[in-house]
Design a protein around this motif. Structure first.
Motif, PDB file in Angstrom:
ATOM      1  N   LEU A  26      53.595  35.617  50.380  1.00 35.27           N
ATOM      2  CA  LEU A  26      54.436  36.276  51.254  1.00 35.27           C
ATOM      3  C   LEU A  26      55.535  36.805  50.963  1.00 35.27           C
ATOM      4  CD1 LEU A  26      54.713  37.112  54.305  1.00 35.27           C
ATOM      5  CD2 LEU A  26      55.496  34.704  54.640  1.00 35.27           C
ATOM      6  N   THR A  27      56.081  35.851  49.991  1.00 35.42           N
ATOM      7  CA  THR A  27      57.333  35.912  49.171  1.00 35.42           C
ATOM      8  C   THR A  27      57.144  37.294  48.373  1.00 35.42           C
ATOM      9  OG1 THR A  27      57.877  33.614  49.226  1.00 35.42           O
ATOM     10  CG2 THR A  27      59.176  34.954  47.543  1.00 35.42           C
ATOM     11  N   LEU A  28      56.243  37.039  47.495  1.00 36.31           N
ATOM     12  CA  LEU A  28      55.792  38.250  46.376  1.00 36.31           C
ATOM     13  C   LEU A  28      56.011  39.723  47.371  1.00 36.31           C
ATOM     14  CD1 LEU A  28      53.213  36.916  44.033  1.00 36.31           C
ATOM     15  CD2 LEU A  28      55.775  37.297  43.815  1.00 36.31           C
ATOM     16  N   ARG A  29      55.125  39.652  48.418  1.00 36.11           N
ATOM     17  CA  ARG A  29      54.782  40.850  49.206  1.00 36.11           C
ATOM     18  C   ARG A  29      56.159  41.155  49.856  1.00 36.11           C
ATOM     19  NH1 ARG A  29      51.083  39.541  53.081  1.00 36.11           N
ATOM     20  NH2 ARG A  29      52.456  39.225  54.690  1.00 36.11           N
ATOM     21  N   ARG A  30      57.030  40.226  50.331  1.00 29.62           N
ATOM     22  CA  ARG A  30      58.526  40.723  51.213  1.00 29.62           C
ATOM     23  C   ARG A  30      59.397  40.994  50.025  1.00 29.62           C
ATOM     24  NH1 ARG A  30      58.507  37.457  56.528  1.00 29.62           N
ATOM     25  NH2 ARG A  30      56.743  38.441  57.836  1.00 29.62           N
ATOM     26  N   ALA A  31      59.703  40.215  49.039  1.00 25.16           N
ATOM     27  CA  ALA A  31      60.616  40.479  48.237  1.00 25.16           C
ATOM     28  C   ALA A  31      60.386  41.541  47.181  1.00 25.16           C
ATOM     29  CB  ALA A  31      60.917  38.997  47.486  1.00 25.16           C
ATOM     30  N   PHE A  32      59.084  41.824  46.511  1.00 27.33           N
ATOM     31  CA  PHE A  32      58.953  42.607  45.664  1.00 27.33           C
ATOM     32  C   PHE A  32      57.948  43.497  45.880  1.00 27.33           C
ATOM     33  CE2 PHE A  32      60.301  38.351  43.891  1.00 27.33           C
ATOM     34  CZ  PHE A  32      61.406  38.851  43.332  1.00 27.33           C
ATOM     35  N   GLY A  33      57.336  43.687  47.130  1.00 24.95           N
ATOM     36  CA  GLY A  33      56.258  44.600  47.299  1.00 24.95           C
ATOM     37  C   GLY A  33      54.966  44.461  46.659  1.00 24.95           C
ATOM     38  N   VAL A  34      54.489  43.173  46.339  1.00 24.75           N
ATOM     39  CA  VAL A  34      53.393  42.963  45.507  1.00 24.75           C
ATOM     40  C   VAL A  34      52.432  42.507  46.635  1.00 24.75           C
ATOM     41  CG1 VAL A  34      52.145  41.312  44.021  1.00 24.75           C
ATOM     42  CG2 VAL A  34      54.396  41.922  43.620  1.00 24.75           C
ATOM     43  N   PRO A  35      51.345  43.571  46.722  1.00 22.22           N
ATOM     44  CA  PRO A  35      50.179  43.177  47.936  1.00 22.22           C
ATOM     45  C   PRO A  35      49.528  42.134  47.599  1.00 22.22           C
ATOM     46  CG  PRO A  35      49.498  44.996  46.168  1.00 22.22           C
ATOM     47  CD  PRO A  35      50.870  44.518  45.800  1.00 22.22           C
ATOM     48  N   SER A  36      49.063  41.497  48.767  1.00 21.52           N
ATOM     49  CA  SER A  36      47.971  40.118  48.410  1.00 21.52           C
ATOM     50  C   SER A  36      46.708  40.241  48.896  1.00 21.52           C
ATOM     51  CB  SER A  36      48.754  39.127  49.189  1.00 21.52           C
ATOM     52  OG  SER A  36      48.803  39.484  50.465  1.00 21.52           O
ATOM     53  N   LEU A  37      45.590  39.697  48.741  1.00 22.33           N
ATOM     54  CA  LEU A  37      44.413  39.944  49.230  1.00 22.33           C
ATOM     55  C   LEU A  37      44.419  39.895  50.503  1.00 22.33           C
ATOM     56  CD1 LEU A  37      41.293  40.096  48.845  1.00 22.33           C
ATOM     57  CD2 LEU A  37      41.448  37.692  48.598  1.00 22.33           C
ATOM     58  N   ASP A  38      43.777  40.711  51.243  1.00 20.69           N
ATOM     59  CA  ASP A  38      43.302  40.937  52.855  1.00 20.69           C
ATOM     60  C   ASP A  38      42.091  39.982  53.115  1.00 20.69           C
ATOM     61  OD1 ASP A  38      43.008  41.569  55.398  1.00 20.69           O
ATOM     62  OD2 ASP A  38      42.711  43.546  55.309  1.00 20.69           O
ATOM     63  N   PHE A  39      42.354  38.884  53.658  1.00 19.83           N
ATOM     64  CA  PHE A  39      41.210  37.847  53.926  1.00 19.83           C
ATOM     65  C   PHE A  39      40.479  38.366  54.838  1.00 19.83           C
ATOM     66  CE2 PHE A  39      44.827  35.330  52.117  1.00 19.83           C
ATOM     67  CZ  PHE A  39      44.284  34.885  50.914  1.00 19.83           C
ATOM     68  N   ALA A  40      40.753  39.438  55.492  1.00 21.28           N
ATOM     69  CA  ALA A  40      39.512  40.026  56.285  1.00 21.28           C
ATOM     70  C   ALA A  40      38.340  40.600  55.473  1.00 21.28           C
ATOM     71  CB  ALA A  40      40.165  41.369  56.823  1.00 21.28           C
ATOM     72  N   LEU A  41      38.640  40.958  54.015  1.00 17.51           N
ATOM     73  CA  LEU A  41      37.602  41.433  52.917  1.00 17.51           C
ATOM     74  C   LEU A  41      36.835  40.178  52.616  1.00 17.51           C
ATOM     75  CD1 LEU A  41      39.763  43.489  50.779  1.00 17.51           C
ATOM     76  CD2 LEU A  41      38.238  44.322  52.703  1.00 17.51           C
ATOM     77  N   VAL A  42      37.582  38.914  52.687  1.00 18.50           N
ATOM     78  CA  VAL A  42      36.511  37.674  52.451  1.00 18.50           C
ATOM     79  C   VAL A  42      35.585  37.651  53.425  1.00 18.50           C
ATOM     80  CG1 VAL A  42      36.474  35.243  52.022  1.00 18.50           C
ATOM     81  CG2 VAL A  42      38.283  36.701  50.971  1.00 18.50           C
ATOM     82  N   GLY A  43      36.073  37.836  54.795  1.00 13.89           N
ATOM     83  CA  GLY A  43      35.186  37.531  55.862  1.00 13.89           C
ATOM     84  C   GLY A  43      33.986  38.693  55.883  1.00 13.89           C
ATOM     85  N   GLN A  66      32.430  42.751  62.850  1.00 13.34           N
ATOM     86  CA  GLN A  66      33.114  42.029  64.006  1.00 13.34           C
ATOM     87  C   GLN A  66      33.617  40.566  63.443  1.00 13.34           C
ATOM     88  OE1 GLN A  66      33.755  43.245  67.118  1.00 13.34           O
ATOM     89  NE2 GLN A  66      34.646  41.572  67.865  1.00 13.34           N
ATOM     90  N   GLY A  67      34.705  40.260  63.582  1.00 17.86           N
ATOM     91  CA  GLY A  67      35.345  38.927  63.311  1.00 17.86           C
ATOM     92  C   GLY A  67      35.605  38.469  61.997  1.00 17.86           C
ATOM     93  N   GLU A  68      35.726  39.547  61.052  1.00 18.77           N
ATOM     94  CA  GLU A  68      35.841  39.596  59.748  1.00 18.77           C
ATOM     95  C   GLU A  68      37.129  38.852  59.445  1.00 18.77           C
ATOM     96  OE1 GLU A  68      37.470  43.829  58.063  1.00 18.77           O
ATOM     97  OE2 GLU A  68      35.048  43.315  58.143  1.00 18.77           O
ATOM     98  N   ARG A  69      38.276  39.121  60.009  1.00 16.30           N
ATOM     99  CA  ARG A  69      39.460  38.621  59.888  1.00 16.30           C
ATOM    100  C   ARG A  69      39.706  37.046  59.857  1.00 16.30           C
ATOM    101  NH1 ARG A  69      43.439  41.093  57.842  1.00 16.30           N
ATOM    102  NH2 ARG A  69      42.950  43.120  58.718  1.00 16.30           N
ATOM    103  N   PRO A  70      39.495  36.509  61.179  1.00 10.29           N
ATOM    104  CA  PRO A  70      39.707  35.135  61.451  1.00 10.29           C
ATOM    105  C   PRO A  70      38.610  34.449  60.689  1.00 10.29           C
ATOM    106  CG  PRO A  70      38.831  36.189  63.541  1.00 10.29           C
ATOM    107  CD  PRO A  70      39.049  37.321  62.428  1.00 10.29           C
ATOM    108  N   LEU A  71      37.531  34.988  60.222  1.00 14.95           N
ATOM    109  CA  LEU A  71      36.514  34.279  59.454  1.00 14.95           C
ATOM    110  C   LEU A  71      37.088  34.250  57.998  1.00 14.95           C
ATOM    111  CD1 LEU A  71      33.648  32.786  58.614  1.00 14.95           C
ATOM    112  CD2 LEU A  71      32.965  35.034  58.416  1.00 14.95           C
ATOM    113  N   GLY A  72      37.644  35.290  57.587  1.00 10.19           N
ATOM    114  CA  GLY A  72      38.333  35.368  56.071  1.00 10.19           C
ATOM    115  C   GLY A  72      39.269  34.173  56.132  1.00 10.19           C
TER     116      GLY A  72
END
Length: 163
Positions: A26-43, A66-72
């Motif tokens: 979250l710090t990397l994303r907000r301070a430096f614009g570094v994207p992080s893994l979208d855990f919906a993709l894990v789901g 359906q439900g990929e984000r919470p599962l991820g």
């Protein structure tokens, strides 16, 4: 009953370490614009397995499930707990009482093998992101994230040892 106490403690340590890793992202994303893994993709990845689809090219092109984000997110924290429990087997229960930083940091760095050798190939990014446009950048980001997870194991154990 006593044999369950270390797993419960390592579950708390794993949740804490995963939370610290998420705060890092979250710090990397907000301070430096570094994207992080979208855990919906894990789901999405896991939900596609029920159809016999284990590999994608890329996972972002795979149909929404359906439900990929919470599962991820659930899987993300479950993996943190599993890694912490695996570390507990390696480090032994005495480490909980007197946590030191070096073993969990080394372990955290070793866990980068999971995304390099399993998740990234399954998501269509190749082994250790080799065929991507910026593999070095992605590898350093993964290594740093897993280093932070290792630090998180230690910090979480330090906090737990106070109780």
């Amino acid at each position: 009953m006593e044999s369950y106490i270390p797993f419960f403690q390592y579950a708390l340590i794993g949740i804490g370490a995963t939370l610290i890793m998420d705060l890092w992202a979250l710090t990397l994303r907000r301070a430096f614009g570094v994207p992080s893994l979208d855990f919906a993709l894990v789901g999405r990845w896991v939900l596609h397995m029920r159809h016999g689809i284990w590999f994608h090219n890329p996972i972002t092109a795979a149909p929404y499930q359906q439900g990929e984000r919470p599962l991820g997110w659930l899987l993300h924290y479950a993996i943190g707990v599993i890694f912490a429990a695996a570390f507990g087997i390696f480090a032994g229960t005495t480490w909980i009482m007197q946590p030191t930083p070096t073993p969990p940091i080394i372990f955290g760095l070793l866990t980068v093998g999971f995304p390099f050798l399993i998740m990234q190939p399954a998501f269509g990014a190749g082994i250790a992101t080799a065929p991507t446009p910026s593999p070095g950048k992605a590898r350093v980001k993964s290594l740093m994230t897993h280093l932070v997870f290792g630090v998180g194991l230690w910090l979480s154990a330090m906090a737990l040892a106070q109780f």
